[in-house]
Design an enzyme around this catalytic site. Structure first.
Site, mmCIF file in Angstrom:
data_model
loop_
_atom_site.group_PDB
_atom_site.id
_atom_site.type_symbol
_atom_site.label_atom_id
_atom_site.label_comp_id
_atom_site.label_asym_id
_atom_site.label_seq_id
_atom_site.Cartn_x
_atom_site.Cartn_y
_atom_site.Cartn_z
ATOM 1 C CB ILE A 63 52.696 -60.244 12.112
ATOM 2 C CG1 ILE A 63 51.832 -61.249 11.350
ATOM 3 C CG2 ILE A 63 54.162 -60.353 11.693
ATOM 4 C CD1 ILE A 63 51.507 -60.827 9.941
ATOM 5 C CB CYS A 64 55.358 -58.828 16.953
ATOM 6 S SG CYS A 64 55.739 -60.292 17.935
ATOM 7 C CB ALA A 65 60.344 -58.790 16.201
ATOM 8 N N GLY A 67 57.088 -63.072 17.941
ATOM 9 C CA GLY A 67 55.888 -63.789 18.391
ATOM 10 C C GLY A 67 55.459 -63.487 19.816
ATOM 11 C CG MET A 91 58.426 -59.815 11.063
ATOM 12 S SD MET A 91 57.459 -60.049 9.552
ATOM 13 C CE MET A 91 58.624 -59.544 8.291
#
Ligand SMILES: [Fe+2]
Length: 366
Positions: A63-65, A67, A91
């Site tokens: 998971i990151c901000a 993708g 996110m």
């Protein structure tokens, strides 16, 4: 390239209780500010030295901000022999996902209440269904989510309302009312620049099927904040009262005045209500542990004890509330302009404006 997982798929997997391992590869600062509960944070640049923390026998979701970093991390981990998927859209995509639970209220068979939690944002909407009619309270711009739940319950959305003029997310109330032809209820004390709505008046009621909802004016978070009382069972408290704290008084730049109003609301409007009423807030913060099959709620009696600000002096109340205000949610002023009708907004723009965690409450940790 490693596989991706849609945000909806991740939510369904968590609802089923699948044994997923969630790995957030953003920086510790980004993680501390806004995250999915229960994830491990290993920044992407540290991954190669932290492999021992990752399970080989469980599916990992990176998971990151938005993708991008999570895709790079997933590629790296796939090559290293792990089963990995990257959360598509990160996110920002997680911010659009809703988890809906039935609220077990005793409405004498007259109707049903659903709590719809936007997991990434901590925003809560409600759907009250009775006799084929539905009232939606505090909807976001993702109008399809509310239409879906109404349809699943054989109801038509006939009423839409906001408990107050939101500053942390773009309200979907007007859009949903336009889409469905439902009556829109807003409190004119919030100074809307449009007038195609029915005014929420203190003490008045609205009837949805066989369920009566009474409006209780409860200023302090905003001038027009209103608590919705469902029968003699529950209070939808908007951003006035949360399970972890009280409403923040500062989002209209008059924290001292609004804190005084909030105190008065607690003393005159909430303290006299039955302790057995179940409180359902419009938001929850990161300290609230969300069970995906349980509503977020507490009785008014429990909250009076937990929060401890119902029986303090006015000065103590104002001093506590004004000195424990969290940082403002991003884009607050712009979002208020949209919600009061000064600027138009489309749902895609709303998603960008709404990035970040929920910060509606002054938390009470004492
Ligand atoms: Fe609010």
């Amino acid at each position: 390239m490693a596989k991706e997982m849609e945000a909806e798929e991740l939510k369904s997997s968590l609802e089923r209780g699948d044994s997923l391992f969630m790995l957030d590869v953003r920086t510790p600062e980004e993680y501390a500010d806004w995250r999915i509960e229960g994830v491990l944070n290993v920044p992407i640049n540290d991954l190669d030295t932290q492999l021992a923390q990752l399970p080989k026998n469980r599916e990992i979701v990176t998971i990151c901000a938005r993708g991008n970093r999570s895709q790079l991390a997933a590629d790296f981990l796939t090559k290293a022999g792990y089963q990995v998927k990257s959360l598509r859209g990160g996110m920002v995509a997680w911010n659009t996902v809703y988890n809906t639970v039935h609220v077990p209220l005793q409405l004498d068979g007259k109707g049903q209440v659903f709590q719809m939690r936007r997991l990434g944002k901590g925003c809560i909407s409600y759907l009250i269904v009775s006799e084929g009619e539905a009232l939606v309270v505090d909807p976001s711009c993702r109008t399809e989510k509310f239409l879906e739940v109404a349809k699943e319950n054989d109801a038509k959305i006939t009423h839409v309302a906001d408990t107050h003029q939101h500053a942390d997310h773009v309200s979907g109330a007007r859009l949903l009312a336009e889409t469905t032809g439902a009556s829109l209820y807003l409190n004119p004390l919030e100074e809307y620049l449009f007038s195609d709505f029915k005014p929420i008046e203190d003490g008045a009621s609205v009837t949805v099927g066989n369920v009566s909802i009474r409006f209780i004016h409860a200023p302090g978070h905003t001038r027009g904040s209103t608590v919705f009382q469902i029968g003699d069972q529950a209070l939808l408290t908007g951003d006035i009262l949360f399970v972890e704290g009280v409403g923040r008084p500062d989002l209209r730049d008059k924290a001292q005045d609004f804190a005084e109003e909030l105190y008065s609301t607690y003393q005159k409007r909430l303290n006299s209500q039955s302790d057995d009423l179940v409180v359902f807030p419009a938001h929850y913060g990161s300290q609230v542990k969300v069970q995906l099959n349980q509503p977020i709620s507490a009785t008014l009696g429990e909250l009076k004890k937990r929060i401890g600000l119902f029986n303090v002096t006015k000065d103590e109340f104002i001093s506590y509330v004004t000195s424990n205000i969290p940082p403002r949610p991003p884009n607050t002023q712009y979002i208020v302009k949209i919600n009061r009708g000064e600027i138009d907004c489309d749902p895609l723009q709303a998603e960008r404006l709404e990035e970040g965690p929920n910060r509606c409450a002054v938390s009470v940790t004492r």
